[in-house]
Motif scaffolding. Structure first.
Motif, short mmCIF file in Angstrom:
data_model
loop_
_atom_site.label_atom_id
_atom_site.label_comp_id
_atom_site.label_asym_id
_atom_site.label_seq_id
_atom_site.Cartn_x
_atom_site.Cartn_y
_atom_site.Cartn_z
N PRO A 26 -22.41 76.65 -32.36
CA PRO A 26 -22.22 77.31 -31.07
C PRO A 26 -21.44 76.50 -30.05
CG PRO A 26 -24.56 77.22 -31.68
CD PRO A 26 -23.81 76.43 -32.69
N PHE A 27 -21.51 75.16 -30.17
CA PHE A 27 -20.79 74.31 -29.22
C PHE A 27 -20.55 72.94 -29.84
CE2 PHE A 27 -25.31 73.69 -28.30
CZ PHE A 27 -25.43 72.31 -28.30
N VAL A 28 -19.54 72.27 -29.30
CA VAL A 28 -19.21 70.90 -29.69
C VAL A 28 -18.91 70.13 -28.41
CG1 VAL A 28 -17.52 69.42 -30.85
CG2 VAL A 28 -18.30 71.53 -31.96
N GLN A 29 -19.46 68.93 -28.32
CA GLN A 29 -19.14 68.06 -27.20
C GLN A 29 -18.29 66.91 -27.70
OE1 GLN A 29 -22.43 66.34 -25.00
NE2 GLN A 29 -21.05 65.04 -23.80
N THR A 30 -17.24 66.62 -26.97
CA THR A 30 -16.43 65.43 -27.22
C THR A 30 -16.14 64.81 -25.86
OG1 THR A 30 -14.45 64.51 -28.26
CG2 THR A 30 -14.24 66.71 -27.33
N GLY A 31 -16.55 63.58 -25.68
CA GLY A 31 -16.43 62.97 -24.36
C GLY A 31 -17.23 63.77 -23.36
N ASN A 32 -16.59 64.09 -22.23
CA ASN A 32 -17.26 64.89 -21.20
C ASN A 32 -16.95 66.38 -21.29
OD1 ASN A 32 -18.47 62.64 -20.09
ND2 ASN A 32 -16.86 62.31 -18.59
N LEU A 33 -16.27 66.77 -22.37
CA LEU A 33 -15.93 68.19 -22.54
C LEU A 33 -16.86 68.86 -23.52
CD1 LEU A 33 -12.03 68.05 -22.72
CD2 LEU A 33 -13.46 68.66 -20.75
N ILE A 34 -17.26 70.08 -23.18
CA ILE A 34 -18.06 70.91 -24.06
C ILE A 34 -17.23 72.15 -24.39
CG2 ILE A 34 -20.14 72.31 -24.30
CD1 ILE A 34 -21.54 70.35 -22.40
N PHE A 35 -17.05 72.37 -25.68
CA PHE A 35 -16.30 73.53 -26.17
C PHE A 35 -17.31 74.55 -26.71
CE2 PHE A 35 -13.41 70.05 -26.18
CZ PHE A 35 -12.13 70.58 -26.02
N LEU A 36 -17.31 75.73 -26.13
CA LEU A 36 -18.21 76.78 -26.61
C LEU A 36 -17.44 77.72 -27.53
CD1 LEU A 36 -20.15 77.81 -23.37
CD2 LEU A 36 -20.63 75.96 -24.97
N SER A 37 -18.04 78.00 -28.68
CA SER A 37 -17.43 78.96 -29.61
C SER A 37 -17.36 80.34 -28.96
CB SER A 37 -18.28 79.06 -30.88
OG SER A 37 -18.23 77.85 -31.59
N GLY A 38 -16.51 81.18 -29.50
CA GLY A 38 -16.39 82.54 -28.98
C GLY A 38 -17.70 83.29 -29.06
N HIS A 39 -18.02 84.01 -28.02
CA HIS A 39 -19.21 84.87 -27.95
C HIS A 39 -18.72 86.31 -27.81
CE1 HIS A 39 -21.16 81.09 -27.18
NE2 HIS A 39 -22.32 81.63 -26.83
N ILE A 40 -19.25 87.21 -28.62
CA ILE A 40 -18.87 88.62 -28.50
C ILE A 40 -19.78 89.30 -27.50
CG2 ILE A 40 -17.89 88.77 -30.83
CD1 ILE A 40 -20.47 90.39 -31.58
N ALA A 41 -19.26 90.38 -26.93
CA ALA A 41 -20.05 91.19 -26.00
C ALA A 41 -21.18 91.86 -26.76
CB ALA A 41 -19.16 92.23 -25.34
N LYS A 42 -22.36 91.83 -26.14
CA LYS A 42 -23.53 92.49 -26.72
C LYS A 42 -24.17 93.38 -25.67
CE LYS A 42 -24.53 88.73 -29.86
NZ LYS A 42 -25.35 87.54 -30.01
N GLN A 43 -24.72 94.47 -26.14
CA GLN A 43 -25.46 95.40 -25.30
C GLN A 43 -26.75 95.73 -26.02
OE1 GLN A 43 -23.60 99.28 -24.66
NE2 GLN A 43 -24.03 99.07 -22.48
N ASP A 44 -27.87 95.47 -25.39
CA ASP A 44 -29.17 95.69 -26.01
C ASP A 44 -29.30 94.92 -27.33
OD1 ASP A 44 -29.88 97.46 -23.91
OD2 ASP A 44 -28.89 99.11 -24.94
N GLY A 45 -28.73 93.71 -27.36
CA GLY A 45 -28.85 92.85 -28.54
C GLY A 45 -27.93 93.19 -29.70
N LYS A 46 -27.10 94.19 -29.53
CA LYS A 46 -26.17 94.61 -30.60
C LYS A 46 -24.74 94.47 -30.10
CE LYS A 46 -29.44 97.82 -32.56
NZ LYS A 46 -30.17 98.96 -32.12
N PRO A 47 -23.79 94.34 -31.02
CA PRO A 47 -22.39 94.25 -30.58
C PRO A 47 -22.02 95.42 -29.66
CG PRO A 47 -22.54 93.77 -32.91
CD PRO A 47 -23.91 94.26 -32.48
N TRP A 48 -21.34 95.09 -28.56
CA TRP A 48 -20.86 96.09 -27.62
C TRP A 48 -19.52 96.56 -28.16
CZ3 TRP A 48 -22.12 95.19 -21.84
CH2 TRP A 48 -21.79 96.31 -21.09
N VAL A 49 -19.54 97.66 -28.87
CA VAL A 49 -18.41 98.13 -29.66
C VAL A 49 -17.47 98.98 -28.81
CG1 VAL A 49 -17.75 99.53 -31.67
CG2 VAL A 49 -19.75 98.03 -31.78
N GLY A 50 -16.18 98.80 -29.03
CA GLY A 50 -15.21 99.65 -28.36
C GLY A 50 -13.82 99.06 -28.43
N GLN A 51 -12.83 99.91 -28.26
CA GLN A 51 -11.45 99.47 -28.23
C GLN A 51 -10.81 100.00 -26.94
OE1 GLN A 51 -8.52 100.86 -31.19
NE2 GLN A 51 -7.91 98.72 -31.37
N LEU A 52 -10.31 99.07 -26.13
CA LEU A 52 -9.70 99.43 -24.87
C LEU A 52 -8.42 100.22 -25.13
CD1 LEU A 52 -11.01 98.46 -22.15
CD2 LEU A 52 -11.73 97.20 -24.15
N GLY A 53 -8.27 101.28 -24.37
CA GLY A 53 -7.11 102.15 -24.55
C GLY A 53 -7.37 103.26 -25.55
#
Length: 155
Positions: A26-53
């Motif tokens: 979920p994350f990696v720290q190197t020095g003073n930087l923390i890199f967070l992995s991509g998080h997908i949108a969730k709604q009610d604990g499930k993927p928030w599905v949709g395509q814009l447009g």
């Protein structure tokens, strides 16, 4: 005001770190930087599905990006704790990268991503001002409408 007091004022309860859905952490720290992995949108604990447009509008997706920001804050809090710090030790939200599941003709990815950026600004004030990229992509894992990653600096 502490970051935790600000979260309480905004009615935000930080979620626990999500279990990765593939071969990553979920994350990696190197020095003073923390890199967070991509998080997908969730709604009610499930993927928030949709395509814009196609199946979603900008106004419908902006809250999804805000929801991602809340999940990211939960992971950032865990990453800070692992480093012996708290969210109050965040010196800067450095960068946000947003992927928006959208059609080839959709052009408001930046407005969707504001749902995340605006919340980070509310929570962190000037420390939350960050560099940012917002991309339109043909698809995201599990059909999610938005995926966002974040880089933060801790002190």
């Amino acid at each position: 005001m502490s970051i935790y007091d600000k979260l309480t004022e905004l009615g935000i309860v930080l979620p626990p770190v999500s279990v990765p859905a593939a071969a990553y952490v979920p994350f990696v720290q190197t020095g003073n930087l923390i890199f967070l992995s991509g998080h997908i949108a969730k709604q009610d604990g499930k993927p928030w599905v949709g395509q814009l447009g196609l199946t979603m509008t900008t106004d419908e997706a902006k809250p999804a990006a805000r929801a991602v920001a809340i999940d990211l804050l939960g992971t950032l809090a865990a990453a800070c704790l692992a480093a012996g710090k708290t969210l109050d030790d965040v010196k800067r939200i450095v960068k946000v990268l947003s992927l928006v599941n959208s059609t080839a003709t959709y052009t408001e990815q930046h407005l969707v991503t504001n749902g995340c950026s605006e919340l980070l600004g509310q929570v962190f004030g000037p420390v939350g001002a960050h560099a940012r990229s917002a991309f339109g992509v043909a698809q995201l894992p599990m059909g999610a409408c938005v995926e966002i990653e974040l880089i933060a600096e801790i002190g």
